[in-house]
Write an enzyme that holds these catalytic residues in place. Sequence first.
Site, short mmCIF file in Angstrom:
data_model
loop_
_atom_site.label_atom_id
_atom_site.label_comp_id
_atom_site.label_asym_id
_atom_site.label_seq_id
_atom_site.Cartn_x
_atom_site.Cartn_y
_atom_site.Cartn_z
N ASP A 33 12.61 -7.40 39.76
CA ASP A 33 12.05 -7.54 38.42
C ASP A 33 11.03 -8.68 38.42
OD1 ASP A 33 11.54 -7.52 35.73
OD2 ASP A 33 13.64 -7.51 35.12
N ASP A 34 9.75 -8.36 38.32
CA ASP A 34 8.66 -9.34 38.26
C ASP A 34 8.41 -10.04 39.60
OD1 ASP A 34 8.76 -8.65 35.61
OD2 ASP A 34 9.12 -10.67 34.85
N CYS A 73 8.14 -3.65 32.45
CA CYS A 73 9.26 -3.00 33.13
C CYS A 73 9.71 -1.65 32.60
CB CYS A 73 10.44 -3.96 33.20
SG CYS A 73 10.89 -4.69 31.64
N ARG A 77 9.88 1.66 35.08
CA ARG A 77 11.21 2.16 35.45
C ARG A 77 11.36 3.64 35.09
NH1 ARG A 77 14.74 -2.46 36.24
NH2 ARG A 77 13.30 -4.24 36.21
N LYS A 132 19.83 -4.09 36.33
CA LYS A 132 19.16 -4.04 35.03
C LYS A 132 18.61 -2.64 34.76
CE LYS A 132 14.84 -5.40 32.89
NZ LYS A 132 13.62 -6.18 32.99
N HIS A 134 17.34 -1.02 31.38
CA HIS A 134 16.16 -1.25 30.56
C HIS A 134 15.29 -0.03 30.27
CE1 HIS A 134 13.28 -4.69 29.16
NE2 HIS A 134 13.81 -3.98 28.17
N SER A 157 16.55 -6.84 29.75
CA SER A 157 16.15 -8.06 30.45
C SER A 157 17.07 -9.24 30.13
CB SER A 157 14.71 -8.44 30.08
OG SER A 157 13.81 -7.49 30.59
N HIS A 215 12.99 -12.20 37.27
CA HIS A 215 12.63 -12.29 35.85
C HIS A 215 13.16 -13.60 35.28
CE1 HIS A 215 12.59 -11.29 31.54
NE2 HIS A 215 11.80 -10.28 31.83
N ASP A 267 9.07 -3.79 39.91
CA ASP A 267 8.65 -2.98 38.77
C ASP A 267 7.22 -3.29 38.33
OD1 ASP A 267 9.26 -5.49 37.75
OD2 ASP A 267 10.40 -4.76 36.04
N ASN A 268 6.76 -4.51 38.59
CA ASN A 268 5.40 -4.92 38.24
C ASN A 268 5.14 -6.26 38.92
OD1 ASN A 268 7.12 -5.18 35.27
ND2 ASN A 268 6.41 -7.08 36.22
N LYS A 283 1.70 -10.07 35.56
CA LYS A 283 2.51 -9.18 34.72
C LYS A 283 1.92 -9.07 33.32
CE LYS A 283 7.03 -8.97 32.49
NZ LYS A 283 8.36 -9.61 32.33
#
Length: 307
Positions: A33-34, A73, A77, A132, A134, A157, A215, A267-268, A283
């Site tokens: 995540d991130d 995200c 996803r 996660k 989301h 998140s 994240h 995810d990004n 992001k």
Amino acid sequence: MKSLFFALVFWFALVLLARAENRPPNFVVIFCDDLGYSDLGCFGSQKIKTPNIDRMAAEGMRLTSFYSTCSVCSPSRSSLLTGCYPRRVNMHVNHENLCVLFPGDRKGLNPEEMTIAEVLKAKNYATICVGKWHVGDHPNFLPHKQGFDSYFGIPYSNDMNRKEVPLPLLRNERVIESPVDQPMLTPRYTKEVVKFIYGNKDKPFLVYLPHTFPHLPLFASSRFKGKSAHGRYGDTIEEIDWSTGEILKALKDTGVDDNTLILFTSDNGSCQPGSNDPLRGRKGQTWEGGQRVPCVARWPGKIPEGS
């Protein structure tokens, strides 16, 4: 090496699956995540040590032009799970705001959409989601309704820990802890995945591990807290690297390593304090730094080493 978007690599593997003469392959997707483009050793990081992921890259392939479908995200996803662009499944960025789901939102990934887990369940796969989610926190949007046999993780998140709704840890649809002990999330996720691999070594399986970190806010267990050369941010990534090593070990110890495709990505892109060098942006932006992410794919005997 160029690729389209997250799911295409995985869906291509399903084509191989349909042609398999022996036991179908296993799939493990590790989804940060991130995570920034250059936050891994094999993608140029000098401060953050990631020996297990680097070994994955040496034994497999680095995808150096690998793009998410969105710089936040929830939409990206939805693409990973369905193989569709976010707009196709109504999880896209609109003119008012970025489509990031919040606790209690009525929106989520429509259960009528076909997910990769549902495709594999139809082929008698065991499926698990750990981490996660989301893409919707109402019961109809949770992993059990999207093709996963079981779920362990947080529904959105880790900064969505509102006073009136403490961040919950779920097992399937049941809250087992609230607020969740965030420093212990990565070790607990890892334990769940390793247990699942051992329990399903005699049948094909899908592991979807969408990590909570890096994240913000950042947490690491006592084993990794304060240990990296890049502060708490580096601590979380080095713990994810340890987790990856534990999963690789479990695959080898259970004798299924050679029949398993592992995909490690994000995810990004990262926001501060991560690094998207040498890319522009971060992001939440559509510059390269927002949507071009690191990716490593490993499948012994199928993906050329060091490619």
